[in-house]
Design a protein around this motif. Structure first.
Motif, short mmCIF file in Angstrom:
data_model
loop_
_atom_site.label_atom_id
_atom_site.label_comp_id
_atom_site.label_asym_id
_atom_site.label_seq_id
_atom_site.Cartn_x
_atom_site.Cartn_y
_atom_site.Cartn_z
N GLY A 59 0.82 -1.22 0.00
CA GLY A 59 0.00 0.00 0.00
C GLY A 59 0.83 1.24 0.00
O GLY A 59 2.04 1.18 0.18
N PRO A 60 0.24 2.40 -0.24
CA PRO A 60 -1.18 2.63 -0.46
C PRO A 60 -1.63 2.05 -1.81
O PRO A 60 -0.83 1.79 -2.69
CB PRO A 60 -1.32 4.15 -0.42
CG PRO A 60 0.01 4.67 -0.85
CD PRO A 60 1.02 3.66 -0.34
N MET A 61 -2.94 1.89 -1.92
CA MET A 61 -3.48 1.09 -3.00
C MET A 61 -3.09 1.47 -4.42
O MET A 61 -2.68 0.59 -5.15
CB MET A 61 -5.01 1.01 -2.88
CG MET A 61 -5.61 -0.04 -3.78
SD MET A 61 -4.77 -1.62 -3.68
CE MET A 61 -6.12 -2.73 -3.74
N THR A 94 -6.99 -6.84 -0.02
CA THR A 94 -7.56 -6.47 1.28
C THR A 94 -8.44 -5.24 1.15
O THR A 94 -9.09 -4.85 2.11
CB THR A 94 -6.44 -6.20 2.30
OG1 THR A 94 -5.62 -5.14 1.81
CG2 THR A 94 -5.60 -7.45 2.54
N GLN A 95 -8.46 -4.64 -0.05
CA GLN A 95 -9.19 -3.39 -0.26
C GLN A 95 -9.92 -3.42 -1.61
O GLN A 95 -9.54 -2.74 -2.56
CB GLN A 95 -8.24 -2.21 -0.22
CG GLN A 95 -7.45 -2.10 1.06
CD GLN A 95 -6.36 -1.03 0.98
OE1 GLN A 95 -6.37 -0.19 0.11
NE2 GLN A 95 -5.42 -1.10 1.91
N LEU A 96 -10.98 -4.19 -1.69
CA LEU A 96 -11.70 -4.35 -2.95
C LEU A 96 -12.25 -3.03 -3.49
O LEU A 96 -12.18 -2.76 -4.69
CB LEU A 96 -12.83 -5.38 -2.79
CG LEU A 96 -13.51 -5.83 -4.08
CD1 LEU A 96 -12.50 -6.40 -5.07
CD2 LEU A 96 -14.58 -6.85 -3.78
N ASP A 97 -12.77 -2.19 -2.61
CA ASP A 97 -13.29 -0.89 -3.07
C ASP A 97 -12.19 -0.02 -3.69
O ASP A 97 -12.41 0.64 -4.71
CB ASP A 97 -13.98 -0.14 -1.93
CG ASP A 97 -15.31 -0.79 -1.54
OD1 ASP A 97 -15.92 -1.46 -2.40
OD2 ASP A 97 -15.73 -0.62 -0.38
N VAL A 120 -11.27 -11.13 -5.42
CA VAL A 120 -11.69 -11.61 -4.10
C VAL A 120 -11.11 -10.72 -3.02
O VAL A 120 -9.90 -10.43 -3.02
CB VAL A 120 -11.19 -13.07 -3.87
CG1 VAL A 120 -11.63 -13.58 -2.52
CG2 VAL A 120 -11.66 -13.98 -4.99
N GLN A 121 -11.96 -10.28 -2.08
CA GLN A 121 -11.46 -9.54 -0.93
C GLN A 121 -11.14 -10.53 0.18
O GLN A 121 -11.93 -11.43 0.47
CB GLN A 121 -12.47 -8.52 -0.43
CG GLN A 121 -11.93 -7.73 0.76
CD GLN A 121 -12.71 -6.48 1.06
OE1 GLN A 121 -13.17 -5.81 0.15
NE2 GLN A 121 -12.84 -6.16 2.33
N VAL A 131 -1.22 -5.36 -0.01
CA VAL A 131 -2.63 -5.02 -0.17
C VAL A 131 -3.28 -5.72 -1.36
O VAL A 131 -4.49 -5.73 -1.48
CB VAL A 131 -2.83 -3.49 -0.29
CG1 VAL A 131 -2.44 -2.80 1.00
CG2 VAL A 131 -2.07 -2.92 -1.48
N ILE A 132 -2.45 -6.31 -2.24
CA ILE A 132 -2.98 -6.96 -3.44
C ILE A 132 -2.02 -8.07 -3.88
O ILE A 132 -0.81 -7.95 -3.71
CB ILE A 132 -3.19 -5.93 -4.58
CG1 ILE A 132 -3.90 -6.58 -5.78
CG2 ILE A 132 -1.89 -5.28 -4.99
CD1 ILE A 132 -4.33 -5.57 -6.83
#
Length: 142
Positions: A59-61, A94-97, A120-121, A131-132
């Motif tokens: 992160g950040p995303m 961890t952050q789908l939005d 998938v979250q 984060v991904i």
């Protein structure tokens, strides 16, 4: 009828005596020493299909997305492929939005031709700062 029976016996006997199928040829790409420690390969080629292990981003995303896809781009390039050869993508985040909000970053890599995809979250990846994680399946051109 007697000749047909003999022909069947000969055919079945030759099928049984045939050499076993050769093992699938694989090409395994290893990028770092940690792969041996954790027991995986960055990519494995079987025939005309390339399976890429999950690549992570911190992160950040927006930065995490670019980092993960940038790493995958390097592995694809090692094999002379691009994101246009990708047929399946699986994303764990961890952050789908945040991923949805930054989907334009994916377009930078794929252009307008996206693969089949699953997003998938999850609660956590291998390390808490990740984060991904994205894994891919690509196909070599014929």
């Amino acid at each position: 009828m007697k000749y047909l029976l003999c022909l069947c016996v000969l055919l079945l006997g030759s099928l049984h005596a045939a050499d076993p199928l050769p093992p699938l040829k694989t090409d395994k790409f290893q990028r770092g020493p940690g792969e041996d420690e954790f027991g995986y390969r960055e990519a494995v080629r079987v025939g005309n299909t390339l399976y890429l292990s999950g690549n992570v981003g911190k992160g950040p995303m927006p930065d995490g997305i670019r980092q993960a896809y940038g790493n995958l781009q390097k592995v694809l390039a090692h094999y002379g492929l691009t994101f246009q050869h990708v047929v399946k993508e699986t994303v764990y985040t961890t952050q789908l939005d945040a991923l949805k909000e930054n989907r334009a970053i994916r377009r930078e890599f794929y252009g307008k031709d996206f693969p089949a995809a699953t997003w998938v979250q999850i609660d956590r990846l291998f390390q808490p700062e990740y984060v991904i994680e994205v894994d891919l399946i690509a196909v070599f051109p014929e």
